[in-house]
Write a protein that holds these residues in place. Structure first.
Motif, PDB file in Angstrom:
ATOM      1  N   LYS A   1      -1.547  -2.762  17.163  1.00  0.00           N
ATOM      2  CA  LYS A   1      -2.265  -1.784  16.341  1.00  0.00           C
ATOM      3  C   LYS A   1      -3.314  -1.030  17.174  1.00  0.00           C
ATOM      4  CE  LYS A   1      -0.356  -2.406  12.227  1.00  0.00           C
ATOM      5  NZ  LYS A   1       0.404  -1.342  11.551  1.00  0.00           N
TER       6      LYS A   1
ATOM      7  N   PHE B   1      -8.558  -6.343   5.092  1.00  0.00           N
ATOM      8  CA  PHE B   1      -7.673  -7.245   4.341  1.00  0.00           C
ATOM      9  C   PHE B   1      -7.382  -6.623   2.976  1.00  0.00           C
ATOM     10  CE2 PHE B   1      -6.149 -10.646   1.825  1.00  0.00           C
ATOM     11  CZ  PHE B   1      -5.686 -11.643   2.663  1.00  0.00           C
TER      12      PHE B   1
ATOM     13  N   PHE C   1      -0.482   4.176   9.049  1.00  0.00           N
ATOM     14  CA  PHE C   1      -1.291   2.974   8.825  1.00  0.00           C
ATOM     15  C   PHE C   1      -1.347   2.131  10.095  1.00  0.00           C
ATOM     16  CE2 PHE C   1      -2.091   2.273   4.126  1.00  0.00           C
ATOM     17  CZ  PHE C   1      -1.930   3.608   3.798  1.00  0.00           C
TER      18      PHE C   1
ATOM     19  N   PRO D   1      -6.649  -0.271   7.443  1.00  0.00           N
ATOM     20  CA  PRO D   1      -6.980  -1.213   6.368  1.00  0.00           C
ATOM     21  C   PRO D   1      -7.636  -2.450   6.952  1.00  0.00           C
ATOM     22  CG  PRO D   1      -4.655  -0.542   6.290  1.00  0.00           C
ATOM     23  CD  PRO D   1      -5.197  -0.137   7.624  1.00  0.00           C
TER      24      PRO D   1
ATOM     25  N   GLU E   1      13.248  -0.906  13.604  1.00  0.00           N
ATOM     26  CA  GLU E   1      13.862  -1.667  14.706  1.00  0.00           C
ATOM     27  C   GLU E   1      15.053  -0.915  15.302  1.00  0.00           C
ATOM     28  OE1 GLU E   1      13.626  -5.938  14.860  1.00  0.00           O
ATOM     29  OE2 GLU E   1      13.361  -5.964  12.679  1.00  0.00           O
TER      30      GLU E   1
ATOM     31  N   TYR F   1      -0.685  -8.979  17.158  1.00  0.00           N
ATOM     32  CA  TYR F   1      -0.634  -7.919  16.142  1.00  0.00           C
ATOM     33  C   TYR F   1      -1.733  -6.887  16.430  1.00  0.00           C
ATOM     34  CZ  TYR F   1      -1.238  -5.887  11.411  1.00  0.00           C
ATOM     35  OH  TYR F   1      -1.367  -5.032  10.334  1.00  0.00           O
TER      36      TYR F   1
ATOM     37  N   MET G   1       0.824  -1.212   0.000  1.00  0.00           N
ATOM     38  CA  MET G   1       0.000   0.000   0.000  1.00  0.00           C
ATOM     39  C   MET G   1       0.856   1.260   0.000  1.00  0.00           C
ATOM     40  SD  MET G   1      -3.161  -1.006   2.480  1.00  0.00           S
ATOM     41  CE  MET G   1      -2.394  -2.189   3.579  1.00  0.00           C
TER      42      MET G   1
HETATM   43  N1  LIG Z   1      -2.240  -5.784   3.905  1.00  0.00           N
HETATM   44  C1  LIG Z   1      -3.206  -5.780   4.807  1.00  0.00           C
HETATM   45  O1  LIG Z   1      -4.209  -6.498   4.671  1.00  0.00           O
HETATM   46  C2  LIG Z   1      -3.127  -4.874   6.020  1.00  0.00           C
HETATM   47  C3  LIG Z   1      -4.247  -4.856   6.869  1.00  0.00           C
HETATM   48  C4  LIG Z   1      -4.241  -4.025   7.968  1.00  0.00           C
HETATM   49  C5  LIG Z   1      -3.155  -3.190   8.220  1.00  0.00           C
HETATM   50  N2  LIG Z   1      -2.060  -3.239   7.380  1.00  0.00           N
HETATM   51  C6  LIG Z   1      -0.946  -2.327   7.697  1.00  0.00           C
HETATM   52  O2  LIG Z   1      -0.716  -1.463   6.585  1.00  0.00           O
HETATM   53  C7  LIG Z   1       0.669  -1.141   6.503  1.00  0.00           C
HETATM   54  C8  LIG Z   1       1.184  -1.482   5.116  1.00  0.00           C
HETATM   55  O3  LIG Z   1       0.974  -2.867   4.897  1.00  0.00           O
HETATM   56  P1  LIG Z   1       1.243  -3.590   3.489  1.00  0.00           P
HETATM   57  O4  LIG Z   1       0.248  -4.684   3.399  1.00  0.00           O
HETATM   58  O5  LIG Z   1       1.351  -2.595   2.407  1.00  0.00           O
HETATM   59  O6  LIG Z   1       2.646  -4.259   3.805  1.00  0.00           O
HETATM   60  P2  LIG Z   1       3.911  -4.730   2.907  1.00  0.00           P
HETATM   61  O7  LIG Z   1       3.560  -4.780   1.478  1.00  0.00           O
HETATM   62  O8  LIG Z   1       4.434  -5.942   3.588  1.00  0.00           O
HETATM   63  O9  LIG Z   1       4.930  -3.514   3.144  1.00  0.00           O
HETATM   64  C9  LIG Z   1       5.417  -3.291   4.427  1.00  0.00           C
HETATM   65  C10 LIG Z   1       6.364  -2.127   4.383  1.00  0.00           C
HETATM   66  O10 LIG Z   1       6.910  -1.980   5.713  1.00  0.00           O
HETATM   67  C11 LIG Z   1       8.294  -1.835   5.609  1.00  0.00           C
HETATM   68  N3  LIG Z   1       8.968  -2.295   6.821  1.00  0.00           N
HETATM   69  C12 LIG Z   1       8.857  -3.505   7.410  1.00  0.00           C
HETATM   70  N4  LIG Z   1       9.650  -3.554   8.499  1.00  0.00           N
HETATM   71  C13 LIG Z   1      10.278  -2.349   8.566  1.00  0.00           C
HETATM   72  C14 LIG Z   1      11.249  -1.805   9.451  1.00  0.00           C
HETATM   73  N5  LIG Z   1      11.743  -2.496  10.481  1.00  0.00           N
HETATM   74  N6  LIG Z   1      11.666  -0.547   9.236  1.00  0.00           N
HETATM   75  C15 LIG Z   1      11.188   0.179   8.190  1.00  0.00           C
HETATM   76  N7  LIG Z   1      10.293  -0.286   7.318  1.00  0.00           N
HETATM   77  C16 LIG Z   1       9.843  -1.553   7.497  1.00  0.00           C
HETATM   78  C17 LIG Z   1       8.672  -2.687   4.400  1.00  0.00           C
HETATM   79  O11 LIG Z   1       9.953  -2.322   3.935  1.00  0.00           O
HETATM   80  P3  LIG Z   1      11.036  -3.403   3.358  1.00  0.00           P
HETATM   81  O12 LIG Z   1      10.999  -3.203   1.861  1.00  0.00           O
HETATM   82  O13 LIG Z   1      12.323  -2.984   3.976  1.00  0.00           O
HETATM   83  O14 LIG Z   1      10.587  -4.774   3.760  1.00  0.00           O
HETATM   84  C18 LIG Z   1       7.534  -2.341   3.444  1.00  0.00           C
HETATM   85  O15 LIG Z   1       7.814  -1.146   2.759  1.00  0.00           O
HETATM   86  C19 LIG Z   1       1.347  -1.923   7.642  1.00  0.00           C
HETATM   87  O16 LIG Z   1       1.462  -1.079   8.773  1.00  0.00           O
HETATM   88  C20 LIG Z   1       0.356  -3.034   7.952  1.00  0.00           C
HETATM   89  O17 LIG Z   1       0.469  -3.480   9.290  1.00  0.00           O
HETATM   90  C21 LIG Z   1      -2.030  -4.072   6.288  1.00  0.00           C
END
Ligand SMILES: NC(=O)c1ccc[n+]([C@@H]2O[C@H](COP(=O)([O-])OP(=O)(O)OC[C@H]3O[C@@H](n4cnc5c(N)ncnc54)[C@H](OP(=O)(O)O)[C@@H]3O)[C@@H](O)[C@H]2O)c1
Length: 250
Positions: free
Chosen positions: A160, A188, A141, A186, A66, A156, A15
């Protein structure tokens, strides 16, 4: 408002990538923060191409959720690169299944730290900077997983939930001083984070979420459910009695 100066943590995937592309394509200036600087460089070139000829270059710098010692230098670099900051976006975060987290206390500690404590520490640094210059937008997010204690996302969801409450508190305390906090929840959404999980019928796509979030940033909406159907789903879930929550697997 177009032409924002945006420090963006998490634009490399999912996202975050979709939202960064949308912001760049409409003329906002971006500076990317993340833990893999080489990969960020590739994202920056992609965004420059989408912004079109004559657009300002997209800078990148190290910021690892981290490693809190990277937060101040990263925001300093973004402010210097953009000539000030008016918007900070945080899409970076970790996910692991409840099963894996229960079996691995170290993984659980890391996730709780990244998704709650360190994200809040990063936001505090961003908040101070935005307020010092009279305000701005902080878009973060969180997740619908934080709305209610639920069996599949106990840990998790706890992280959140804490993040959501923190953002709500910021909105209550600082909106009058010009800080516009946007908490994205978000449901899913099909990204790398949810790969391998069975999608529900109302699963969303990153581009749709990006459009919603872009509008919310411009209008300063404090809370965004994405896709929007999740606001109705969570309305029902919030009102379910505890004995029902104990029985269902949702
Ligand atoms: N997808 C869903 O269904 C969903 C639902 C609810 C909430 N969310 C939340 O929405 C947000 C985006 O999710 P997404 O689905 O787009 O996830 P994603 O595609 O897995 O992308 C996660 C992002 O977080 C970065 N990241 C992970 N660990 C990190 C760290 N230690 N330091 C800095 N950056 C880090 C990753 O960077 P790297 O390239 O370095 O890995 C990547 O850019 C997250 O906060 C997630 O919890 C997602």
């Amino acid at each position: 408002m177009i032409g924002r100066k945006v420090a963006f943590l998490g634009a490399s995937k999912g996202m975050g990538r979709a939202l960064a592309r949308r912001l760049a394509a409409r003329g906002d200036r971006l500076f990317l923060l993340g833990r893999d600087v080489e990969d960020l460089g590739r994202s920056a070139r992609d965004l420059e191409a989408r912004a079109g000829e004559g657009a300002a270059p997209v800078g990148v710098t190290l910021c690892d959720l981290e490693r809190p010692e990277t937060f101040v230098p990263a925001l300093d670099a973004a402010a210097a690169g953009l000539g000030g900051l008016d918007t900070v976006v945080v899409t970076g975060g970790m996910f692991a299944t409840q099963e894996k987290l229960e079996a691995d206390p170290e993984l659980a500690r890391r996730l709780l730290t990244v998704d709650f404590a360190n994200t809040v520490v990063f936001c505090e640094e961003a908040r101070r900077r935005l307020l010092a210059q009279g305000g701005g937008t902080l878009c973060v997010f969180s997740s619908v997983a934080g709305e209610r204690g639920r069996k599949p996302v106990v840990l998790y969801g706890a992280a959140k939930a804490g993040l959501t409450r923190y953002l709500e508190g910021l909105d209550h305390k600082f909106r009058a001083q010009g800080l516009r906090t946007v908490c994205v929840k978000p449901g899913f959404v099909r990204t790398g984070m949810t790969e391998g999980l069975r999608p529900p019928p109302f699963a969303g796509e990153p581009d749709g979420v990006a459009l919603q979030v872009c509008r919310a940033i411009d209008r300063g909406h404090p809370v965004v459910y994405a896709p929007g159907i999740w606001s109705l789903i969570m309305l029902v879930i919030r009102w379910l009695p505890r004995f029902v929550m104990r029985k269902i697997g949702f």
